[in-house]
Design a protein around this motif. Sequence first.
Motif, PDB file in Angstrom:
ATOM      1  N   GLY A  70       0.914  -1.225   0.038  1.00  0.00           N
ATOM      2  CA  GLY A  70       0.018   0.021   0.066  1.00  0.00           C
ATOM      3  C   GLY A  70       0.877   1.205  -0.026  1.00  0.00           C
ATOM      4  O   GLY A  70       0.182   2.237  -0.376  1.00  0.00           O
ATOM      5  N   ASP A  71       2.147   1.145   0.308  1.00  0.00           N
ATOM      6  CA  ASP A  71       2.960   2.246   0.374  1.00  0.00           C
ATOM      7  C   ASP A  71       3.906   2.544  -0.767  1.00  0.00           C
ATOM      8  O   ASP A  71       4.803   3.256  -0.844  1.00  0.00           O
ATOM      9  CB  ASP A  71       3.738   2.476   1.761  1.00  0.00           C
ATOM     10  N   GLU A  72       3.701   1.774  -1.669  1.00  0.00           N
ATOM     11  CA  GLU A  72       4.772   1.888  -2.891  1.00  0.00           C
ATOM     12  C   GLU A  72       4.497   2.777  -3.865  1.00  0.00           C
ATOM     13  O   GLU A  72       3.437   3.193  -4.264  1.00  0.00           O
ATOM     14  CB  GLU A  72       4.696   0.312  -3.562  1.00  0.00           C
ATOM     15  N   LYS A  73       5.522   2.926  -4.430  1.00  0.00           N
ATOM     16  CA  LYS A  73       5.543   3.827  -5.819  1.00  0.00           C
ATOM     17  C   LYS A  73       5.650   2.645  -7.027  1.00  0.00           C
ATOM     18  O   LYS A  73       6.431   1.916  -7.106  1.00  0.00           O
ATOM     19  CB  LYS A  73       6.626   4.521  -6.163  1.00  0.00           C
ATOM     20  N   VAL A  74       4.516   2.825  -7.908  1.00  0.00           N
ATOM     21  CA  VAL A  74       4.619   1.582  -9.055  1.00  0.00           C
ATOM     22  C   VAL A  74       4.772   2.253 -10.434  1.00  0.00           C
ATOM     23  O   VAL A  74       4.401   3.436 -10.506  1.00  0.00           O
ATOM     24  CB  VAL A  74       3.287   1.074  -9.006  1.00  0.00           C
ATOM     25  N   LEU A  75       5.440   1.643 -11.151  1.00  0.00           N
ATOM     26  CA  LEU A  75       5.577   2.065 -12.533  1.00  0.00           C
ATOM     27  C   LEU A  75       4.717   0.907 -13.502  1.00  0.00           C
ATOM     28  O   LEU A  75       5.101  -0.154 -13.268  1.00  0.00           O
ATOM     29  CB  LEU A  75       6.786   2.179 -13.033  1.00  0.00           C
ATOM     30  N   GLU A  76       3.769   1.409 -14.187  1.00  0.00           N
ATOM     31  CA  GLU A  76       2.991   0.564 -15.431  1.00  0.00           C
ATOM     32  C   GLU A  76       3.553   0.881 -16.821  1.00  0.00           C
ATOM     33  O   GLU A  76       3.379   1.955 -17.063  1.00  0.00           O
ATOM     34  CB  GLU A  76       1.624   0.449 -14.984  1.00  0.00           C
ATOM     35  N   ILE A  77       3.906  -0.297 -17.389  1.00  0.00           N
ATOM     36  CA  ILE A  77       4.157  -0.129 -18.863  1.00  0.00           C
ATOM     37  C   ILE A  77       3.062  -0.589 -19.492  1.00  0.00           C
ATOM     38  O   ILE A  77       2.680  -1.837 -19.525  1.00  0.00           O
ATOM     39  CB  ILE A  77       5.540  -0.521 -19.354  1.00  0.00           C
ATOM     40  N   GLY A  78       2.229   0.221 -20.590  1.00  0.00           N
ATOM     41  CA  GLY A  78       1.174  -0.112 -21.300  1.00  0.00           C
ATOM     42  C   GLY A  78      -0.131   0.006 -20.448  1.00  0.00           C
ATOM     43  O   GLY A  78      -0.753  -1.008 -20.103  1.00  0.00           O
ATOM     44  N   THR A  79      -0.527   1.269 -20.432  1.00  0.00           N
ATOM     45  CA  THR A  79      -1.926   1.754 -20.007  1.00  0.00           C
ATOM     46  C   THR A  79      -2.968   1.043 -20.399  1.00  0.00           C
ATOM     47  O   THR A  79      -3.901   0.613 -19.494  1.00  0.00           O
ATOM     48  CB  THR A  79      -2.093   3.317 -19.663  1.00  0.00           C
ATOM     49  N   GLY A  80      -3.051   0.944 -21.563  1.00  0.00           N
ATOM     50  CA  GLY A  80      -4.072   0.507 -22.356  1.00  0.00           C
ATOM     51  C   GLY A  80      -5.290   1.206 -22.045  1.00  0.00           C
ATOM     52  O   GLY A  80      -5.538   2.340 -22.080  1.00  0.00           O
ATOM     53  N   SER A  81      -6.409   0.307 -21.673  1.00  0.00           N
ATOM     54  CA  SER A  81      -7.783   0.848 -21.188  1.00  0.00           C
ATOM     55  C   SER A  81      -7.509   1.700 -19.790  1.00  0.00           C
ATOM     56  O   SER A  81      -8.295   2.409 -19.566  1.00  0.00           O
ATOM     57  CB  SER A  81      -8.586  -0.225 -21.054  1.00  0.00           C
ATOM     58  N   GLY A  82      -6.544   1.496 -19.246  1.00  0.00           N
ATOM     59  CA  GLY A  82      -6.480   1.797 -17.601  1.00  0.00           C
ATOM     60  C   GLY A  82      -7.084   1.074 -16.680  1.00  0.00           C
ATOM     61  O   GLY A  82      -7.094   1.281 -15.460  1.00  0.00           O
ATOM     62  N   TYR A  83      -7.605  -0.044 -17.004  1.00  0.00           N
ATOM     63  CA  TYR A  83      -8.428  -0.972 -15.977  1.00  0.00           C
ATOM     64  C   TYR A  83      -7.302  -1.406 -14.934  1.00  0.00           C
ATOM     65  O   TYR A  83      -7.515  -1.288 -13.737  1.00  0.00           O
ATOM     66  CB  TYR A  83      -8.797  -2.148 -16.958  1.00  0.00           C
TER      67      TYR A  83
END
Length: 207
Positions: A70-83
Amino acid sequence: MEWINRQLLARGIKDSRILEAFRKVPRELFVPSHMRAFIENDTAIPIGYGQTTSQPYIIALMIQHLGLKGDEKVLEIGTGSGYQTAILSHLAKEVYSIEIIPELADDAIKRIEKLGIKNVHIFVRDGINGLPEYSPYDAIIVSAYATFVPPSLLEQLSSQGGRLVIPIGNPSIQHIYVIEKHGDKIKKERSVPCLFVPLREEGLEYE
Ligand code: SAH
């Protein structure tokens, strides 16, 4: 929301925080209206521009591999729909997400705003280079497959147990890999087989 129990809980997604996050995000908002009949199926759904929103079970499994508290900084590659982005927003402190197709990023931003989510930051660029400005990340999740582990993503991963979850393989078969970084040591584990769209290179035509 009975499908969440059937598709996720019954198949081994036991983390109640993850199940709760899925319950908070209506999948129907993330697919084109003529695809709404399929939202309870555990399949990828086309979202235009030759892309799909991923199968919920694989999203849940990949997120489970990240081990978020719950306290992390996350990087996502490929947002797509955003789901998946919306689901991550309920499980981490800040979510940075990169999408290479501007139209998809725009739609994802609108959906995230509509849901009142404030801890998501979406950028249009080539995710292969990550997002060095906000690094290091406690967790990095990649929603398109690569043929190798992108070095920039490894670099931008926290060296205090940061985790990178990424599909690696070729067009016909890929596996989810869980890569953990401790100091300069890298631990790599192979998870289940999967089928993703490829991580595109900038300038490559789509459609
Ligand atoms: N989790 C998303 C999955 C989208 S599919 C969802 O559930 O909707 C993968 C996405 O990755 C596509 O939108 C595609 O355009 C994007 N993508 C592919 N290559 C990329 C790259 N090099 N950088 C950033 N995004 C990329």
